[in-house]
Design a protein around this motif. Structure first.
Motif, PDB file in Angstrom:
ATOM      1  N   ASN A  33       0.812  -1.219   0.000  1.00 18.79           N
ATOM      2  CA  ASN A  33       0.000   0.000   0.000  1.00 18.79           C
ATOM      3  C   ASN A  33       0.843   1.265   0.000  1.00 18.79           C
ATOM      4  O   ASN A  33       0.742   2.097   0.886  1.00 18.79           O
ATOM      5  CB  ASN A  33      -0.966   0.025   1.189  1.00 18.79           C
ATOM      6  CG  ASN A  33      -2.080  -0.959   0.996  1.00 18.79           C
ATOM      7  OD1 ASN A  33      -2.370  -1.327  -0.137  1.00 18.79           O
ATOM      8  ND2 ASN A  33      -2.680  -1.411   2.076  1.00 18.79           N
ATOM      9  N   ASN A  34       1.681   1.383  -0.990  1.00 20.84           N
ATOM     10  CA  ASN A  34       2.380   2.629  -1.193  1.00 20.84           C
ATOM     11  C   ASN A  34       3.133   3.068   0.064  1.00 20.84           C
ATOM     12  O   ASN A  34       3.032   4.206   0.488  1.00 20.84           O
ATOM     13  CB  ASN A  34       1.356   3.696  -1.594  1.00 20.84           C
ATOM     14  CG  ASN A  34       1.930   4.641  -2.616  1.00 20.84           C
ATOM     15  OD1 ASN A  34       3.141   4.737  -2.742  1.00 20.84           O
ATOM     16  ND2 ASN A  34       1.076   5.321  -3.321  1.00 20.84           N
ATOM     17  N   ASN A  35       3.849   2.143   0.658  1.00 23.26           N
ATOM     18  CA  ASN A  35       4.628   2.433   1.861  1.00 23.26           C
ATOM     19  C   ASN A  35       3.801   3.058   2.983  1.00 23.26           C
ATOM     20  O   ASN A  35       4.165   4.074   3.555  1.00 23.26           O
ATOM     21  CB  ASN A  35       5.805   3.351   1.530  1.00 23.26           C
ATOM     22  CG  ASN A  35       6.764   2.678   0.572  1.00 23.26           C
ATOM     23  OD1 ASN A  35       6.979   1.469   0.663  1.00 23.26           O
ATOM     24  ND2 ASN A  35       7.315   3.427  -0.337  1.00 23.26           N
ATOM     25  N   GLY A  36       2.681   2.478   3.262  1.00 25.12           N
ATOM     26  CA  GLY A  36       1.880   2.960   4.390  1.00 25.12           C
ATOM     27  C   GLY A  36       0.772   3.914   3.984  1.00 25.12           C
ATOM     28  O   GLY A  36      -0.147   4.155   4.741  1.00 25.12           O
ATOM     29  N   ASN A  37       0.871   4.445   2.782  1.00 28.40           N
ATOM     30  CA  ASN A  37      -0.217   5.299   2.309  1.00 28.40           C
ATOM     31  C   ASN A  37      -1.447   4.449   1.998  1.00 28.40           C
ATOM     32  O   ASN A  37      -1.332   3.327   1.545  1.00 28.40           O
ATOM     33  CB  ASN A  37       0.204   5.983   1.005  1.00 28.40           C
ATOM     34  CG  ASN A  37       0.857   7.329   1.241  1.00 28.40           C
ATOM     35  OD1 ASN A  37       0.850   7.853   2.358  1.00 28.40           O
ATOM     36  ND2 ASN A  37       1.420   7.887   0.195  1.00 28.40           N
ATOM     37  N   MET A  38      -2.623   5.031   2.220  1.00 27.26           N
ATOM     38  CA  MET A  38      -3.833   4.390   1.715  1.00 27.26           C
ATOM     39  C   MET A  38      -3.969   4.827   0.255  1.00 27.26           C
ATOM     40  O   MET A  38      -3.752   5.992  -0.061  1.00 27.26           O
ATOM     41  CB  MET A  38      -5.078   4.875   2.465  1.00 27.26           C
ATOM     42  CG  MET A  38      -5.170   4.468   3.914  1.00 27.26           C
ATOM     43  SD  MET A  38      -4.937   2.724   4.162  1.00 27.26           S
ATOM     44  CE  MET A  38      -6.581   2.116   4.052  1.00 27.26           C
ATOM     45  N   LEU A  53      -5.124  16.030  -6.908  1.00 25.37           N
ATOM     46  CA  LEU A  53      -5.192  14.879  -6.008  1.00 25.37           C
ATOM     47  C   LEU A  53      -4.116  14.894  -4.922  1.00 25.37           C
ATOM     48  O   LEU A  53      -4.030  13.978  -4.112  1.00 25.37           O
ATOM     49  CB  LEU A  53      -5.050  13.592  -6.829  1.00 25.37           C
ATOM     50  CG  LEU A  53      -6.155  13.340  -7.862  1.00 25.37           C
ATOM     51  CD1 LEU A  53      -5.767  12.216  -8.795  1.00 25.37           C
ATOM     52  CD2 LEU A  53      -7.478  13.018  -7.173  1.00 25.37           C
ATOM     53  N   ARG A  54      -3.314  15.915  -4.904  1.00 28.79           N
ATOM     54  CA  ARG A  54      -2.134  15.878  -4.021  1.00 28.79           C
ATOM     55  C   ARG A  54      -2.268  16.760  -2.778  1.00 28.79           C
ATOM     56  O   ARG A  54      -1.276  17.072  -2.156  1.00 28.79           O
ATOM     57  CB  ARG A  54      -0.886  16.336  -4.798  1.00 28.79           C
ATOM     58  CG  ARG A  54      -0.578  15.499  -6.009  1.00 28.79           C
ATOM     59  CD  ARG A  54       0.214  14.254  -5.647  1.00 28.79           C
ATOM     60  NE  ARG A  54       0.251  13.321  -6.765  1.00 28.79           N
ATOM     61  CZ  ARG A  54      -0.640  12.341  -6.953  1.00 28.79           C
ATOM     62  NH1 ARG A  54      -1.623  12.145  -6.106  1.00 28.79           N
ATOM     63  NH2 ARG A  54      -0.561  11.540  -7.993  1.00 28.79           N
ATOM     64  N   MET A  55      -3.493  17.202  -2.483  1.00 33.92           N
ATOM     65  CA  MET A  55      -3.614  18.255  -1.486  1.00 33.92           C
ATOM     66  C   MET A  55      -4.194  17.842  -0.133  1.00 33.92           C
ATOM     67  O   MET A  55      -4.487  18.705   0.684  1.00 33.92           O
ATOM     68  CB  MET A  55      -4.485  19.396  -2.050  1.00 33.92           C
ATOM     69  CG  MET A  55      -3.965  19.972  -3.338  1.00 33.92           C
ATOM     70  SD  MET A  55      -2.247  20.454  -3.175  1.00 33.92           S
ATOM     71  CE  MET A  55      -2.294  22.124  -3.710  1.00 33.92           C
ATOM     72  N   GLY A  64      -0.961  10.452   4.814  1.00 35.55           N
ATOM     73  CA  GLY A  64      -0.986   9.038   4.448  1.00 35.55           C
ATOM     74  C   GLY A  64      -1.985   8.690   3.372  1.00 35.55           C
ATOM     75  O   GLY A  64      -2.442   7.558   3.287  1.00 35.55           O
ATOM     76  N   CYS A  65      -2.343   9.680   2.548  1.00 33.75           N
ATOM     77  CA  CYS A  65      -3.319   9.411   1.500  1.00 33.75           C
ATOM     78  C   CYS A  65      -2.672   9.500   0.139  1.00 33.75           C
ATOM     79  O   CYS A  65      -2.001  10.471  -0.164  1.00 33.75           O
ATOM     80  CB  CYS A  65      -4.450  10.439   1.538  1.00 33.75           C
ATOM     81  SG  CYS A  65      -5.548  10.147   2.891  1.00 33.75           S
ATOM     82  N   PHE A  66      -2.899   8.486  -0.639  1.00 32.39           N
ATOM     83  CA  PHE A  66      -2.477   8.542  -2.031  1.00 32.39           C
ATOM     84  C   PHE A  66      -3.747   8.440  -2.870  1.00 32.39           C
ATOM     85  O   PHE A  66      -4.341   7.374  -2.999  1.00 32.39           O
ATOM     86  CB  PHE A  66      -1.499   7.402  -2.341  1.00 32.39           C
ATOM     87  CG  PHE A  66      -1.083   7.371  -3.777  1.00 32.39           C
ATOM     88  CD1 PHE A  66      -0.291   8.386  -4.310  1.00 32.39           C
ATOM     89  CD2 PHE A  66      -1.499   6.348  -4.610  1.00 32.39           C
ATOM     90  CE1 PHE A  66       0.084   8.369  -5.650  1.00 32.39           C
ATOM     91  CE2 PHE A  66      -1.127   6.326  -5.954  1.00 32.39           C
ATOM     92  CZ  PHE A  66      -0.335   7.335  -6.472  1.00 32.39           C
ATOM     93  N   LEU A  67      -4.192   9.590  -3.394  1.00 34.68           N
ATOM     94  CA  LEU A  67      -5.375   9.591  -4.259  1.00 34.68           C
ATOM     95  C   LEU A  67      -4.895   9.451  -5.695  1.00 34.68           C
ATOM     96  O   LEU A  67      -3.892  10.052  -6.075  1.00 34.68           O
ATOM     97  CB  LEU A  67      -6.157  10.907  -4.121  1.00 34.68           C
ATOM     98  CG  LEU A  67      -6.619  11.355  -2.738  1.00 34.68           C
ATOM     99  CD1 LEU A  67      -7.421  12.645  -2.863  1.00 34.68           C
ATOM    100  CD2 LEU A  67      -7.439  10.286  -2.056  1.00 34.68           C
TER     101      LEU A  67
HETATM  102  C1  LIG Z   1       2.007   9.130   0.135  1.00 34.49           C
HETATM  103  O1  LIG Z   1       1.169   9.954  -0.652  1.00 34.49           O
HETATM  104  C2  LIG Z   1       1.562  11.289  -0.695  1.00 34.49           C
HETATM  105  C3  LIG Z   1       0.472  12.086  -1.387  1.00 34.49           C
HETATM  106  O2  LIG Z   1       0.220  11.620  -2.680  1.00 34.49           O
HETATM  107  C4  LIG Z   1       2.918  11.382  -1.405  1.00 34.49           C
HETATM  108  O3  LIG Z   1       3.329  12.726  -1.471  1.00 34.49           O
HETATM  109  C5  LIG Z   1       3.921  10.564  -0.639  1.00 34.49           C
HETATM  110  O4  LIG Z   1       5.156  10.560  -1.347  1.00 34.49           O
HETATM  111  C6  LIG Z   1       3.433   9.141  -0.442  1.00 34.49           C
HETATM  112  N1  LIG Z   1       4.332   8.450   0.465  1.00 34.49           N
HETATM  113  C7  LIG Z   1       4.890   7.287   0.174  1.00 34.49           C
HETATM  114  C8  LIG Z   1       5.784   6.740   1.215  1.00 34.49           C
HETATM  115  O5  LIG Z   1       4.667   6.696  -0.875  1.00 34.49           O
END
Ligand SMILES: *[C@@H]1O[C@H](CO)[C@@H](O)[C@H](O)[C@H]1NC(C)=O
Ligand SMILES: *[C@@H]1O[C@H](CO)[C@@H](O)[C@H](O)[C@H]1NC(C)=O
Ligand SMILES: *[C@@H]1O[C@H](CO)[C@@H](O)[C@H](O)[C@H]1NC(C)=O
Ligand SMILES: *[C@@H]1O[C@H](CO)[C@@H](O)[C@H](O)[C@H]1NC(C)=O
Length: 334
Positions: A33-38, A53-55, A64-67
């Motif tokens: 999950n994107n290194n802990g990101n949802m 999507l980055r805000m 911790g959100c990756f949209l």
């Molecule tokens: C998690 O998501 C954020 C927002 O998109 C991003 O900036 C960040 O690099 C991500 N962190 C990891 C560890 O992937």
């Protein structure tokens, strides 16, 4: 014997090397999950409108959100947001892929039941509701009250009209149109908007609202918690809303009862008109409708699609339990 020992040592060394080599990969796998990101997938841009999507962090302090809107990340997505109005009637617009067992589909909708098509085949498809209703899993109202950090230095805008109404969607069968027709027999109501033949710009909207003592916050249809910016906007701008919508006690779940006037407080539009005309002459009584401002201020929702998505992501992180619900019963048979 010595050869065997050497072989074992060499083999052991090799295995150790292999293990060390593999360790980072193993870590990667468990951490998909994107290194802990949802990861939250926006399946369809709401009404076709894109948003940044980055805000989540900078606007709402949600970490911790990756949209993403990249459908190739479907398999890795913890949640998939699906906007009701953008699903085709034949449902071909929905993900056609097998759903990963821990993935949750989020039903997103901010329109009232009467203005929304009830689609067959989606009754038990979703896991979570993202809606304006207070009993939604992810509740995002159209506005809210927050404690004022310091004493509000609110100055009442100067007023040169008594009652205004900006209305775009005029249908004679609407409750609000029927009410207006009676009300304006007894007092002047300044009507603006598309229904009166002219679109209102954002600046005009604000100046019209502030210049009136009262604003008709008449919802297009009457449903629990369907209390829109038509109510929160005038509140935030220093105009007293006269509401037509769900019962008074529903509004009082959002703000104290002395901040607005409810049409149901009166037996008829005529009586409401008499009361408003009375308040026009009694400045002190009118000012009582602003007492709440001593401790609170109103936040009207902005950046809504982004905020709704960030809040969904936050919810997913805090709620790992499985869940389903019956959409038709929940939304159309409230
Ligand atoms: C998690 O998501 C954020 C927002 O998109 C991003 O900036 C960040 O690099 C991500 N962190 C990891 C560890 O992937
Ligand atoms: C594993 O993680 C590293 C660094 O965090 C990254 O460069 C690599 O692309 C990841 N591999 C996979 C298969 O996700
Ligand atoms: C997603 O998972 C399904 C089965 O669970 C698999 O058939 C498919 O190839 C995967 N897609 C991608 C892009 O990895
Ligand atoms: C999501 O809902 C579907 C359909 O009701 C259900 O099969 C699935 O188990 C649910 N998943 C989670 C993670 O709650």
């Amino acid at each position: 014997m010595r050869q065997l020992l050497t072989a074992i040592v060499v083999l052991g060394g090799l295995m150790l090397l292999v293990l060390i080599q593999f360790q980072p990969k193993v870590k990667n796998m468990t951490n998909k999950n994107n290194n802990g990101n949802m990861t939250v997938l926006i399946w369809l841009w709401p009404f076709g409108r894109r948003f940044n999507l980055r805000m989540c962090k900078s606007f709402y302090d949600i970490e911790g959100c990756f949209l993403t809107a990249d459908r190739s990340l479907y398999n890795e997505s913890d949640g998939v947001i699906i906007h009701h109005r953008d699903i085709d009637t034949d449902l071909s617009n929905l993900p056609q892929l097998q759903r990963p067992s821990s993935q949750k589909w989020i039903w997103m909708n901010f329109e009232p039941p009467t203005l929304l098509k009830q689609l067959p085949g989606i009754d038990s498809l979703f896991n979570l509701t993202l809606n304006y209703r207070q009993d939604a899993d992810i509740e995002v109202p159209f506005g809210s009250l927050v404690a004022a950090a310091s004493r509000d230095d609110f100055v009442l805008p100067s007023k040169n009209k008594l009652v205004c109404w900006i209305v775009s969607n005029w249908r004679k069968e609407y409750e609000r149109v029927k009410y207006y027709k009676e009300l304006h027999k007894h007092m002047k109501v300044h009507v603006h908007g598309e229904a009166s033949g002219r679109r209102i710009s954002r600046e005009d909207y604000t100046s019209i609202l502030t210049s009136c003592k009262f604003y008709l916050s008449f919802e297009n249809s009457i449903h629990t918690d369907y209390i829109t910016e038509k109510f929160f906007k005038p509140l935030s701008l220093g105009t007293v809303p006269v509401v037509l919508g769900p019962p008074r006690r529903n509004y009082e779940r959002f703000i104290q009862g002395d901040a607005f006037i409810h049409v149901n407080d009166f037996d008829s539009p005529k009586e409401l008109a008499e009361y408003l005309l009375l308040l026009d002459k009694d400045e002190n009584a009118y000012l009582k409708y602003f007492e709440w401002r001593r401790h609170f201020r109103v936040v009207v929702e902005k950046h809504t699609s982004l905020k709704r998505s960030c809040l969904s992501c936050d919810y997913l992180r805090l709620h790992k339990e499985k869940k389903t619900f019956k959409l038709n019963k929940w939304f159309w048979e409230e």
